[in-house]
Design a protein around this motif. Structure first.
Motif, PDB file in Angstrom:
ATOM      1  N   VAL A 101      29.918 -17.826  13.452  1.00 43.10           N
ATOM      2  CA  VAL A 101      30.769 -18.958  13.061  1.00 43.10           C
ATOM      3  C   VAL A 101      32.223 -18.662  13.430  1.00 43.10           C
ATOM      4  N   LYS A 102      32.925 -19.720  13.825  1.00 42.96           N
ATOM      5  CA  LYS A 102      34.338 -19.539  14.193  1.00 42.96           C
ATOM      6  C   LYS A 102      35.194 -19.806  12.960  1.00 42.96           C
TER       7      LYS A 102
ATOM      8  N   ALA B 289      27.465 -11.317   3.075  1.00 38.60           N
ATOM      9  CA  ALA B 289      28.502 -12.059   3.800  1.00 38.60           C
ATOM     10  C   ALA B 289      28.304 -11.843   5.291  1.00 38.60           C
ATOM     11  N   TYR B 290      28.673 -12.847   6.114  1.00 40.96           N
ATOM     12  CA  TYR B 290      28.355 -12.776   7.548  1.00 40.96           C
ATOM     13  C   TYR B 290      29.579 -12.683   8.451  1.00 40.96           C
TER      14      TYR B 290
ATOM     15  N   ARG C 229      30.762 -26.730   6.575  1.00 37.78           N
ATOM     16  CA  ARG C 229      31.511 -27.991   6.463  1.00 37.78           C
ATOM     17  C   ARG C 229      32.444 -27.938   5.246  1.00 37.78           C
ATOM     18  N   ASN C 230      33.717 -28.115   5.487  1.00 37.14           N
ATOM     19  CA  ASN C 230      34.725 -28.078   4.412  1.00 37.14           C
ATOM     20  C   ASN C 230      34.590 -26.800   3.579  1.00 37.14           C
ATOM     21  N   SER C 231      34.189 -25.707   4.226  1.00 37.95           N
ATOM     22  CA  SER C 231      33.968 -24.409   3.562  1.00 37.95           C
ATOM     23  C   SER C 231      33.051 -24.549   2.340  1.00 37.95           C
TER      24      SER C 231
ATOM     25  N   GLU D 261      39.473 -24.713  17.916  1.00 36.78           N
ATOM     26  CA  GLU D 261      38.274 -23.871  18.009  1.00 36.78           C
ATOM     27  C   GLU D 261      37.626 -23.644  16.639  1.00 36.78           C
ATOM     28  N   THR D 262      38.412 -23.783  15.577  1.00 38.92           N
ATOM     29  CA  THR D 262      37.958 -23.366  14.242  1.00 38.92           C
ATOM     30  C   THR D 262      36.876 -24.291  13.699  1.00 38.92           C
TER      31      THR D 262
END
Ligand code: NDP
Length: 475
Positions: free
Chosen positions: A305-306, A345-346, A272-274, A314-315
């Protein structure tokens, strides 16, 4: 800018660029105030306060806020696109947040009608004693970049509802939606000077508001460093303060919890909101028996995650608000490694030529962390959570409270007795049980300790924008 009811350029004519973080391109040039523009805005607010707004009937103040809510409703889509480009918010998320904007105005339009004092049965029977709730005067509202318009409205609505006049300073990183708010305020028919908007950097523009002796209150949301500076500088003129600062909130997940629910909340707190959300639970405390299963589920979601350009529907996760904020988060990856944690990191950004801006970051977890590490103690404000394991309820509470912050906490357990014990023992301004931290306009939000002073949202925000006068009437 909006000063004394008119949309005006800065006196110097100077501008600064507002940047789209997903491309690095300039979106617009915005007029940059100097201290002389701030002085004019404060003067206009003071004049409006003395001449009209403080004596405007509650129902008339309420009607103006309702009118602004109506005008804003018609512009939510446009405002959502502005914040999509200006702050890098995925458009679907931007729409979802800003859909609540008119509701903020409506809530305080209703709430102000309940403002009242009390009659007191004092011990001296020769007196009739009562209290009046009065506005403070001019309020300076200093707004951050993570939820620009939403936070501007959450500060403006209760202040104006209570009868104050305001000068809003948006973050120079994300000024555009608040500039458009200025046009709507002018259209809604507020008396000139009730709402003023000045743009420009924290120092000198925000600092000029903090120093101006005509400003009675500063309401600030932002980082702890700037918040402490404002606290010190406001002391010179003994201003009222609402400070909504940082957090290092914990999510406590017990072995008996609905793990999927807790995983979804952790996922949201990263994406959410990076991760640029003050109330996000950025320390995930996992009871040993479910820790591995929890991490495996969360990792699977993070890999899927998109991550993308914010304008795509889509993001799910866009860029950080700026390259500077992304660089700050990258710095914490190095700090975490040096301390002995394992950052993972994913999403592999190296393979994503479409995301060329250095404001993009992958979702991350810090594994193998202890609560003593900086990645567990400092606000990172990005898509990164720190994972810590625990064995007992007492240990979980001790870790949770071992922080200088105290904004929020989440508890996941099916044991109602334990949930209620934790509601009492966790030291934070908001405690959520079996749900994530989701604030709403009608419930107070604000932190303990270095997370801040006072409350935003709820009736408390309205009361914090008033002062109580005691009247002792001789019979
Ligand atoms: P700041 O706290 O500096 O910015 C918040 C607001 O305060 C902005 O409008 C800023 O203006 C203004 N400001 C800055 N300095 C002063 C000052 N001396 N006097 C008056 N106003 C001032 O946030 P940063 O952008 O520096 O971010 C730093 C960190 O703060 C982030 O990494 C994050 O950890 C935290 N943060 C927390 C937020 C929250 O919701 N609690 C929101 C944003 C950040 P301008 O931006 O124009 O310089």
């Amino acid at each position: 800018m909006l000063i004394d009811g008119k949309e005006v350029p800065s006196l110097s004519g100077k501008t600064f660029p507002s940047i789209d973080p997903s491309t690095g391109k300039t979106l617009a040039d915005v007029y940059e105030a100097g201290v002389e523009d701030v002085a004019l805005a404060v003067g206009a607010a003071q004049k409006a306060f003395e001449s009209t707004w403080r004596s405007t009937l509650p129902r008339d103040r309420s009607k103006k806020l309702m009118k602004l809510a109506e005008l804003l409703s018609a512009k939510v889509e446009m405002m959502s696109w502005l914040e999509c480009y200006d702050a890098g918010k995925p458009i679907t998320a931007s729409r979802a947040w800003l859909a609540g904007g008119p509701g903020t105005l409506e809530y305080y339009a209703g709430c102000l009608l309940t403002l009242s004092g009390e009659t007191l049965e004092v011990s001296d029977r020769t007196l009739m004693d009562f209290t009046l709730r009065e506005p403070l005067g001019v309020c300076g509202l200093i707004v951050p970049w993570n939820f620009p318009l939403s936070i501007a409205l959450l500060k403006m609505a209760p202040a104006v509802a209570a009868g104050n006049c305001v000068v809003i300073k948006p973050s120079e990183v994300t000024p555009l939606s608040t500039v458009e708010l200025g046009a709507l305020v002018a259209e809604a028919g507020f008396p000139p000077g009730v709402v003023n908007i000045v743009n420009g950097p924290g120092d000198p523009v925000g600092a000029a508001l903090v120093r101006d002796p005509r400003v009675a209150k500063i309401s600030f949301t932002g980082g702890t460093v700037s918040g402490k500076r404002i606290f010190r500088e406001a002391a010179d003129t003994v201003k009222r303060l609402t400070l909504e600062l940082g957090g290092k909130s914990a999510s406590l997940v017990f072995a008996d919890a609905d793990v999927d629910k807790a995983v979804n909340v952790a996922f949201t707190d990263i994406v959410r909101n990076s991760g640029q959300v003050c109330g996000a639970c950025t320390r995930v405390l996992l009871e040993e028996p479910i820790a591995d299963a929890f991490i495996a589920k969360l990792e699977a979601k993070l890999r899927a995650v998109k991550l993308g350009m914010p304008e795509s529907t889509e993001t799910e996760m866009g860029p950080m608000v700026s390259s500077d904020q992304a660089a700050k988060v990258r710095g914490y990856v190095e700090i975490g490694k040096a301390e002995g944690a394992t950052p993972r990191a994913y999403v592999d950004l190296a393979g994503r030529a479409d995301l060329a801006s250095d404001a993009f970051l992958p979702p991350m977890l810090f594994h193998g962390a202890t609560n003593a590490m900086r990645v567990a103690r400092e606000e990172i404000f990005g898509p990164a959570l720190t994972v810590i394991r625990f064995r007992t309820e007492e240990e979980a509470v001790a870790i949770t409270n071992d922080t200088r912050y105290g904004l929020a906490a989440c508890v996941f357990t099916r044991d109602a007795g334990r949930a209620m014990r934790l509601v009492r023992s966790v030291s934070a301004g908001t405690v959520c049980v079996n749900t994530g931290v989701r604030s709403s306009v009608d419930a107070p939000f604000g932190g303990f300790r270095e997370s801040g002073i006072g409350k935003e949202r709820g009736k408390e925000a309205l009361l914090d924008d008033t002062q109580l006068k005691n009247v002792r009437y001789g019979l």
